[in-house]
Motif scaffolding. Structure first.
Motif, short mmCIF file in Angstrom:
data_model
loop_
_atom_site.label_atom_id
_atom_site.label_comp_id
_atom_site.label_asym_id
_atom_site.label_seq_id
_atom_site.Cartn_x
_atom_site.Cartn_y
_atom_site.Cartn_z
N GLU A 1 -4.11 14.24 41.22
CA GLU A 1 -4.44 12.55 42.61
C GLU A 1 -2.82 12.30 41.49
OE1 GLU A 1 -7.19 10.68 43.22
OE2 GLU A 1 -8.29 11.86 44.05
N ARG A 2 -2.99 11.47 40.35
CA ARG A 2 -1.64 11.08 40.09
C ARG A 2 -0.62 11.83 39.27
NH1 ARG A 2 -5.39 8.77 36.39
NH2 ARG A 2 -5.58 10.10 34.58
N LYS A 3 -0.59 13.26 39.89
CA LYS A 3 -0.33 14.24 39.71
C LYS A 3 0.81 13.73 41.41
CE LYS A 3 2.16 19.10 38.57
NZ LYS A 3 2.25 18.86 40.58
N ILE A 4 0.20 14.13 42.40
CA ILE A 4 0.70 13.79 43.74
C ILE A 4 1.70 12.87 43.43
CG2 ILE A 4 -0.21 14.41 45.77
CD1 ILE A 4 -2.42 16.28 44.89
N GLU A 5 1.30 11.56 43.23
CA GLU A 5 1.44 10.57 43.79
C GLU A 5 3.18 10.57 42.26
OE1 GLU A 5 -0.71 7.80 42.43
OE2 GLU A 5 -2.53 7.67 44.27
N ALA A 6 3.01 10.61 41.26
CA ALA A 6 4.18 11.30 40.91
C ALA A 6 5.12 11.72 41.50
CB ALA A 6 4.13 11.84 39.74
N ASP A 7 4.63 13.14 41.85
CA ASP A 7 5.70 13.98 42.50
C ASP A 7 5.96 13.19 43.89
OD1 ASP A 7 5.75 15.46 41.12
OD2 ASP A 7 3.84 16.90 42.13
N LEU A 8 5.20 12.57 44.43
CA LEU A 8 5.75 11.57 45.70
C LEU A 8 6.75 10.79 45.77
CD1 LEU A 8 2.80 11.45 47.78
CD2 LEU A 8 4.16 13.49 48.45
N ARG A 9 6.03 9.62 44.16
CA ARG A 9 7.45 8.76 43.91
C ARG A 9 8.42 9.11 43.61
NH1 ARG A 9 2.43 7.00 40.63
NH2 ARG A 9 1.73 5.53 41.49
N LEU A 10 8.32 10.00 42.45
CA LEU A 10 10.11 11.69 42.58
C LEU A 10 10.97 11.38 43.54
CD1 LEU A 10 11.65 12.29 40.54
CD2 LEU A 10 10.13 14.69 40.40
#
Length: 811
Positions: A362-371
């Motif tokens: 989930e944090r990776k997905i959130e990080a990808d979305l933020r990126l």
């Protein structure tokens, strides 16, 4: 030491023992309980059994010897009697001849019955012709009489009724029985106790007992060896189970064994630990486990049906289970169906705790979305390619620059496809950059045909990919051009500034002269203002004298004190003159009060008074006008309100505000007066359901002669001084006046006064106070204008009923 560590690990192996207990029968469970007792009891039982065998063998040998001794005693006694009797019969057959030894020796074997034949038994007949006859029934030739002592022979002769035990000279023990013949001689039957029959029975018994003891001893040693091996195996198994449990605990996974036929589930201790539950060795019911599972993730009942029906033979599911603290734990369960024979079908596998992986995903997905959001929000055109020249991601600026459709900006699109589908912008000019220190990187500026400039930076990534950023620098280029132009202009401006410096010095001198003239004009304006105030005060005094005469004579004429006037119109005219005179007198009084305040000559006489009485008196003054308009005048005053203030000023404030409320409230409306004390301050609120005040006019109210309507459009009489006087008097008492209003709904006026009489100095700059932004609610003078005749009055729209007055304006 290894056993000690293994014993310590047994504590951790209880969970896997539970699996064995779930399969074993109840008898095995009971055996596991009594096994330590049996291990200690069996050696003791074996020793006791061996002792019993030894004691029994000894007793039996002794008993057999005793029985053998008795039997032999009876047998040799009987044999002696029988042989004696037969010898006497043999001798009686030939009474004329003498019984010789040779004849007796030849006939003696026939006299012995078959049952008397025994090993070590000898029959001796002595006293015949000085010769002895000896018959050995076992065929051995042994001179028995030679080994008997004379004393033993005498003892035998003396005791002929019983057998005796004798010890021969060669050390052998025998039993002997003697019988005397009636003619001459005697018969002696000797039985050797060391005969083979005696030794064989004893040997057989001892051999059987020894063999039995040896077998039991071997069994005991075998049991001890097996028990030792079993204990070592248990310790090894416990150590292995401990390692497995440790691995399960450290690996955040648990063991599952689901008995589908019985609906019981086994969990390892690590499974309980993951869910924060207390460890248990018994099996879990299906309902207990199903209650912990998130119903939206998995249906255990449906999976059980599919497993039993043969649709599936394994499961690989990810679902959530509730922790004892209330949060959810993500588990990945991988199990396979196993047939265990009589125990039915079991679903066996492990459950992995993947909560951390889920959170990381989930944090990776959130990080990808933020990126992606960050890349999307930058003003530059951004594109990233992988090592195989496939698109990884790009932003909308890149898409618009190359006019790419949405289908071409999908991750994984080859570079060639993007080039074929898109439209590359035409480059008019290219300027190479100076940064070439990084291998595989380049930077340049390009001017497009539409006149815009791009700063393009391209470089290789560590994984062999390629990243390109295009920044729009059109404004920078334009700014650079403007800077060049500005340099030229600045050169010209320097020349112009030098020219202007002389002019500015001249203007400075002129401004100094103007400042001096402004100060003089300001002084004259202040003097004119003071002159105006004095003029208004003087004019008010001069106008009041003839105005009092007009009011007095009109009142006399209106009452007809000296007779009737004649026509009724004269009566009406007198009433109009009286009303207009009173109104004009009130206006003059307001002007005079305002002049005193502006001139700083308003003196207050503070005293302790009850504000509730002042409010009541003011309401009585306004009640006559309110009754004429059928207004509801209501007061909510709880008890006395002690305050230190000027009585006349307080009454003037209340009368002015109540007069405004009555004036601007249509017929049938409602006026509410409420007071309360809070934090050492007295708050008086006057709320009405009148016509209201526009929002844009609130800032102007409170200034002298300020009205919402102009002189050409106003529909209510008034000079615009009543609210200004009320506000100024409130300020003189150290208080404030606040106003809230809405068109066609009503107005709320709040007066906040200190109850301890803390007043401010007399106003020195009344216009400044009057110009404050605090709103004022009314445009009229303290006393309402006289009511015009009905034929001349302007009609207002019908007001809303008092019940429609909104609550915020009644507080």
């Amino acid at each position: 030491m290894a056993r000690v560590h293994a014993a310590e690990s047994c504590v951790q192996s209880d969970s896997i023992k539970g699996l064995a207990q779930s399969i074993a029968q109840p008898a095995y469970n009971r055996l596991l309980i009594v096994e330590p007792l049996l291990r200690r009891a069996v050696p003791t039982l074996i020793i006791a059994f061996l002792a019993t065998i030894l004691i029994g063998a000894c007793v039996q040998v002794l008993d057999q010897n005793r029985q053998k001794h008795n039997a032999v005693t009876r047998e040799i006694a009987s044999l002696a009697d029988l042989v004696t009797e037969r010898i006497e019969r043999f001798a009686a057959r030939r009474p004329d001849s003498t019984l010789s030894a040779d004849r007796l020796l030849a006939a003696l074997p026939g006299m012995v019955p078959p049952w008397a034949n025994a090993s070590g038994r000898t029959i001796v007949v002595s006293g015949l012709d000085r010769a002895n006859v000896q018959l050995a029934l076992d065929g051995k030739s042994d001179a028995i009489l030679d080994n008997l002592l004379p004393a033993q022979l005498q003892a035998l002769s003396a005791n002929q009724n019983a057998a005796m035990e004798l010890t021969l000279q060669d050390g052998r023990k025998v039993m002997a029985a003697e019988r005397a013949l009636s003619t001459q001689g005697r018969v002696i039957v000797v039985q050797d106790q060391n005969a083979a029959s005696w030794r064989s029975d004893t040997t057989l018994l001892i051999t059987l007992s020894a063999t039995t003891g040896f077998v039991v001893l071997i069994l005991g040693f075998a049991f001890h060896w097996q028990s030792s091996r079993a204990r070592e195996s248990d310790l090894i198994n416990d150590a292995v189970r401990g390692r497995i449990d440790t691995a399960l605990n450290r690996g955040r996974c648990g063991l599952w064994d689901w008995d589908l036929s019985r609906g019981r589930i086994f969990w390892s201790q690590s499974m309980f630990t993951m869910l924060g539950l207390d460890g248990r060795n018994d099996l879990l019911a299906f309902g207990e486990v199903n209650a912990l599972v998130h119903s939206e993730d998995i249906d255990l009942m449906a999976i059980a049906d599919k497993l039993l029906s043969g649709e599936i033979d394994h499961i690989d599911q990810t679902f959530r289970m509730r922790h004892t603290n209330g949060h959810w734990i993500w588990l990945c369960v991988r199990c396979e169906l196993a047939e265990t024979g009589a125990n039915g079908s079991h679903l066996i596998g492990i459950a992995l705790d993947i909560t951390e992986q889920k959170c990381l995903a989930e944090r990776k997905i959130e990080a990808d979305l933020r990126l992606r959001d960050a890349i999307e929000t930058i003003p530059e055109a951004f594109v990233l390619w992988d090592s195989e020249n496939r698109l990884v991601l790009c932003n909308s600026h890149f898409q618009r620059l190359h006019k790419l459709p949405d289908s071409a900006v999908v991750a994984g699109t080859p570079y060639e496809t993007v080039i074929d589908v898109g439209h590359m912008p035409e480059i008019r000019a290219r300027v190479a950059g100076s940064d070439i220190s990084t291998p595989g990187a380049r930077t340049f500026e390009a001017q497009l045909n539409d006149g815009s400039w791009l700063h393009i930076s391209e470089r290789r990534t560590k994984d062999g990919g390629f990243v390109s950023v295009g920044t729009d620098i059109t404004q920078i280029k334009h700014h650079e051009q403007r800077l060049v132009d500005n340099d030229l202009r600045l050169t010209a401006y320097v020349v112009d500034l030098k020219r202007s410096q002389t002019a500015l010095e001249r203007q400075a001198r002129e401004l100094a002269d103007l400042a001096q003239k402004y100060a003089e004009e300001k002084r004259r304006a202040e003097e004119a203002n003071q002159t105006k105030s004095k003029f208004l005060a003087n004019m008010s005094h001069e106008l009041r004298t003839p105005l009092n005469a007009i009011i007095g004579f009109s009142e006399v004429m209106g009452r007809g004190m000296f007779g009737a006037l004649g026509s009724e119109r004269y009566q009406e005219y007198c009433q109009d003159i009286l009303s207009s005179g009173n109104y004009l007198l009130e206006v003059i009084n307001d002007v005079l009060d305002m002049s005193k305040i502006e001139a700083g000559r308003m003196k207050l006489d503070p005293e302790e008074l009850d504000l509730s009485q002042t409010i009541s008196e003011s309401m009585r003054v306004a009640s006559s006008r309110a009754d004429g308009k059928r207004l509801t005048l209501d007061a909510r005053i709880d008890g006395a309100i002690p305050i230190v203030a000027d009585r006349r000023a307080m009454k003037q404030i209340m009368v002015n505000l109540l007069s405004n409320a009555v004036k601007f409230t249509p017929d049938g409306g409602r006026i509410l007066v409420r007071s309360r004390t809070r934090s050492g301050k007295v708050i008086v609120t006057i709320a009405d359901s009148g016509i209201g005040i526009p929002k844009e006019a609130l800032a102007r109210l409170g200034r002298p002669f300020e009205q919402v309507e102009s002189q050409l459009t106003k529909s209510y009489h008034g000079s615009g001084l009543g609210l200004a006087i009320a506000k100024s008097l409130a300020h003189l008492h150290g208080g404030t006046l606040k106003l809230r209003s809405r068109l066609d709904i009503g107005t709320v006026v709040s007066i906040i006064l200190p109850s301890n009489g803390a007043t401010v100095e007399v106003l020195r700059d009344a216009p400044a106070l009057a110009s404050e932004t605090a709103p004022a609610p009314r445009l009229a003078s303290p006393e309402a204008a006289p009511r015009p005749r009905k034929s001349r009055a302007r009609r207002r729209p019908a007001p809303s009923p008092a019940a429609d007055l909104p609550q915020p304006y009644l507080v």
